[in-house]
Design an enzyme around this catalytic site. Structure first.
Site, PDB file in Angstrom:
ATOM      1  N   ARG A 100      -9.850 -10.635   2.385  1.00  0.00           N
ATOM      2  CA  ARG A 100      -8.614 -10.215   1.704  1.00  0.00           C
ATOM      3  C   ARG A 100      -8.677 -10.776   0.293  1.00  0.00           C
ATOM      4  O   ARG A 100      -8.681 -12.002   0.107  1.00  0.00           O
ATOM      5  CB  ARG A 100      -7.390 -10.747   2.455  1.00  0.00           C
ATOM      6  CG  ARG A 100      -6.096 -10.586   1.690  1.00  0.00           C
ATOM      7  CD  ARG A 100      -4.870 -10.828   2.523  1.00  0.00           C
ATOM      8  NE  ARG A 100      -4.643  -9.717   3.425  1.00  0.00           N
ATOM      9  CZ  ARG A 100      -3.498  -9.494   4.085  1.00  0.00           C
ATOM     10  NH1 ARG A 100      -2.479 -10.316   3.943  1.00  0.00           N
ATOM     11  NH2 ARG A 100      -3.381  -8.444   4.875  1.00  0.00           N
ATOM     12  N   HIS A 127      -5.794  -0.860   1.922  1.00  0.00           N
ATOM     13  CA  HIS A 127      -5.621  -1.701   3.115  1.00  0.00           C
ATOM     14  C   HIS A 127      -6.085  -0.868   4.324  1.00  0.00           C
ATOM     15  O   HIS A 127      -5.280  -0.424   5.144  1.00  0.00           O
ATOM     16  CB  HIS A 127      -4.152  -2.112   3.251  1.00  0.00           C
ATOM     17  CG  HIS A 127      -3.900  -3.262   4.171  1.00  0.00           C
ATOM     18  ND1 HIS A 127      -4.888  -3.844   4.941  1.00  0.00           N
ATOM     19  CD2 HIS A 127      -2.749  -3.942   4.467  1.00  0.00           C
ATOM     20  CE1 HIS A 127      -4.359  -4.830   5.649  1.00  0.00           C
ATOM     21  NE2 HIS A 127      -3.073  -4.911   5.383  1.00  0.00           N
ATOM     22  N   GLN A 130      -5.077  -1.613   7.940  1.00  0.00           N
ATOM     23  CA  GLN A 130      -3.682  -1.240   8.182  1.00  0.00           C
ATOM     24  C   GLN A 130      -3.566   0.269   8.402  1.00  0.00           C
ATOM     25  O   GLN A 130      -2.950   0.727   9.367  1.00  0.00           O
ATOM     26  CB  GLN A 130      -2.835  -1.664   6.972  1.00  0.00           C
ATOM     27  CG  GLN A 130      -1.360  -1.379   7.156  1.00  0.00           C
ATOM     28  CD  GLN A 130      -0.755  -2.225   8.269  1.00  0.00           C
ATOM     29  OE1 GLN A 130      -0.863  -3.430   8.255  1.00  0.00           O
ATOM     30  NE2 GLN A 130      -0.132  -1.597   9.257  1.00  0.00           N
ATOM     31  N   ASP A 221       6.948   0.060   2.817  1.00  0.00           N
ATOM     32  CA  ASP A 221       6.285  -1.226   2.590  1.00  0.00           C
ATOM     33  C   ASP A 221       7.112  -1.951   1.524  1.00  0.00           C
ATOM     34  O   ASP A 221       8.008  -1.360   0.898  1.00  0.00           O
ATOM     35  CB  ASP A 221       4.837  -0.977   2.123  1.00  0.00           C
ATOM     36  CG  ASP A 221       4.040  -2.265   1.912  1.00  0.00           C
ATOM     37  OD1 ASP A 221       4.470  -3.336   2.400  1.00  0.00           O
ATOM     38  OD2 ASP A 221       2.980  -2.200   1.242  1.00  0.00           O
ATOM     39  N   CYS A 260       4.219  -1.714   7.556  1.00  0.00           N
ATOM     40  CA  CYS A 260       3.058  -2.584   7.803  1.00  0.00           C
ATOM     41  C   CYS A 260       3.463  -4.039   8.012  1.00  0.00           C
ATOM     42  O   CYS A 260       2.730  -4.788   8.632  1.00  0.00           O
ATOM     43  CB  CYS A 260       2.075  -2.466   6.645  1.00  0.00           C
ATOM     44  SG  CYS A 260       2.797  -2.878   5.051  1.00  0.00           S
ATOM     45  N   ARG A 288      -3.101  -3.372  15.074  1.00  0.00           N
ATOM     46  CA  ARG A 288      -4.024  -3.947  14.098  1.00  0.00           C
ATOM     47  C   ARG A 288      -5.197  -4.592  14.816  1.00  0.00           C
ATOM     48  O   ARG A 288      -6.360  -4.426  14.431  1.00  0.00           O
ATOM     49  CB  ARG A 288      -3.306  -5.006  13.232  1.00  0.00           C
ATOM     50  CG  ARG A 288      -2.336  -4.461  12.193  1.00  0.00           C
ATOM     51  CD  ARG A 288      -3.055  -3.747  11.062  1.00  0.00           C
ATOM     52  NE  ARG A 288      -4.054  -4.591  10.425  1.00  0.00           N
ATOM     53  CZ  ARG A 288      -3.786  -5.492   9.470  1.00  0.00           C
ATOM     54  NH1 ARG A 288      -2.561  -5.628   9.011  1.00  0.00           N
ATOM     55  NH2 ARG A 288      -4.766  -6.212   8.935  1.00  0.00           N
TER      56      ARG A 288
HETATM   57  N1   CP Z   1       0.363  -6.018   7.395  1.00  0.00           N
HETATM   58  C1   CP Z   1      -0.344  -7.096   7.030  1.00  0.00           C
HETATM   59  O1   CP Z   1      -1.471  -7.004   6.555  1.00  0.00           O
HETATM   60  O2   CP Z   1       0.292  -8.272   7.279  1.00  0.00           O
HETATM   61  P1   CP Z   1      -0.184  -9.708   6.762  1.00  0.00           P
HETATM   62  O3   CP Z   1      -0.077  -9.684   5.260  1.00  0.00           O
HETATM   63  O4   CP Z   1       0.747 -10.687   7.387  1.00  0.00           O
HETATM   64  O5   CP Z   1      -1.599  -9.914   7.184  1.00  0.00           O
HETATM   65  N1  NVA Z   2       1.512  -3.877  -0.181  1.00  0.00           N
HETATM   66  C1  NVA Z   2       1.604  -5.158   0.457  1.00  0.00           C
HETATM   67  C2  NVA Z   2       0.999  -5.098   1.823  1.00  0.00           C
HETATM   68  C3  NVA Z   2       1.146  -6.368   2.624  1.00  0.00           C
HETATM   69  C4  NVA Z   2       0.490  -6.280   3.973  1.00  0.00           C
HETATM   70  C5  NVA Z   2       0.913  -6.200  -0.392  1.00  0.00           C
HETATM   71  O1  NVA Z   2      -0.168  -5.943  -0.900  1.00  0.00           O
HETATM   72  O2  NVA Z   2       1.472  -7.279  -0.544  1.00  0.00           O
END
Ligand code: CP
Ligand code: NVA
Length: 325
Positions: A100, A127, A130, A221, A260, A288
């Site tokens: 990430r 993502h 997701q 989101d 998400c 997930r």
């Molecule tokens: N949806 C998602 O990726 O959640 P987190 O940021 O908690 O991993």
């Molecule tokens: N769009 C959000 C998704 C979190 C899972 C972010 O990038 O923070």
């Protein structure tokens, strides 16, 4: 498929195969309990996480593998040592890297300089884990994804890009409803349109919430993503008309709702909807884990046998697969 860096790495057959394998893992986890025995996966995070961190960690354990969590205390990749050296070192010890990151380019460099599969677990642009979980969740309720109409309301961000690209490939109609100036990345939208031209999907952007009448699924989101320092108070009024609430469901006839998470209750979604009968949000969070396990089985299982994305072979051989690298 050697890595999963972005949604457009996958064609329709590959996405459908991953969803089928995700469902199979969910239905019969014991069958896969030793599938990654002897395999080690590094999960590294430049940004916070609950779902991604826990679903990879527990998911890998459920496949008999071992995960090593590298947290933000290491700081942004490339600061203490180059991404190139980071990737080369990790590749000597582990069988896959899940990352990430702030910048998509970091994933590209990890894949370029490492020798093991790299999985994008969120970056500024995509993502994919997701998005795959989202389509697996929709597929649990709709037999034919090419007949589904999915509306995404809110900020044109990484999650919306993944939904656009996967939907366009699968033949799902995807409409993004975003305030002016907060739409998706233009290049990614054009790419989704090109994919849609092949699949028969309709891809659309609008700033008018009235454009989603007759849709099946609504998705939202956060209005401010990780890494964006804009105060919520600054954009709240602009985004509030895009909130998913009961009145919207009643008006449009939307049957199912996804998010998400993490969710900001009473901002992009009301508690009434999030906790109500249309919400598939906790199924989505559970999925997930199953779809990511399908991704890891595909990348690592395929690699060990010198084949790529051959799920049928993997499913047949998983009971006696010992995960040799
Ligand atoms: N949806 C998602 O990726 O959640 P987190 O940021 O908690 O991993
Ligand atoms: N769009 C959000 C998704 C979190 C899972 C972010 O990038 O923070």
């Amino acid at each position: 498929m050697q890595h999963l860096l972005k949604d457009s790495d996958l064609n329709k057959a590959q996405i459908e195969a991953l969803i089928a394998l995700g469902k199979a893992v969910k239905a019969d986890p014991k069958k896969y309990s030793q599938a990654l025995a002897g395999k080690s996966v590094v999960t590294l995070f430049e940004k916070p996480s609950l779902r991604t961190r826990v679903t990879f960690d527990i998911g890998i354990a459920k496949l008999g593998g071992h995960s090593v969590y590298l947290d933000q205390q290491n700081g942004a990749l490339g600061k203490r040592e180059s991404v190139k050296d980071f990737a080369a070192n990790l590749s000597r010890w582990c069988d896959a890297i899940v990352a990430r990151v702030f910048d998509h380019q970091t994933l590209v460099e990890l894949a370029e300089h490492g020798t093991v599969p790299v999985v994008n677990s969120l970056c500024n642009l995509y993502h994919p884990c997701q998005g795959l979980a989202d389509f697996m969740t929709i597929a649990e309720h709709y037999d034919d994804l090419s007949k589904v109409k999915l509306a995404y309301l809110g900020d044109g961000n990484n999650v919306s890009h993944s939904l656009l690209l996967l939907g366009a490939t699968l033949g799902t109609d995807v409409t993004l409803i975003c305030p002016k100036g907060h739409g998706p990345d233009t290049q990614i939208f054009l790419q989704a349109q090109a994919l849609a031209a092949k699949s028969g999907a309709t891809i659309h952007i609008s700033d008018d919430v009235a454009d989603i009448e007759g849709f099946n699924v609504a998705y939202t989101d956060t209005w401010v993503s990780m890494g964006d320092n804009t105060p919520m108070e600054q954009v709240k009024d602009l985004f509030m008309p895009y909130q998913i609430n009961q009145a919207l469901l009643d008006r449009t006839g939307i049957q199912h709702v996804l998010h998400c998470q993490p969710a900001h209750r009473e901002l992009e979604i009301t508690s009434q909807v999030m906790d109500g009968p249309a919400s598939l949000i906790m199924d989505e969070a559970e999925n997930r884990m199953h779809i990511q396990n399908a991704v890891l089985l595909t990348l690592l299982g395929g690699k060990s046998r010198g084949t790529n994305l051959n799920h049928d072979t993997f499913i047949e051989s998983s009971s006696n697969h010992h995960g040799e690298k």
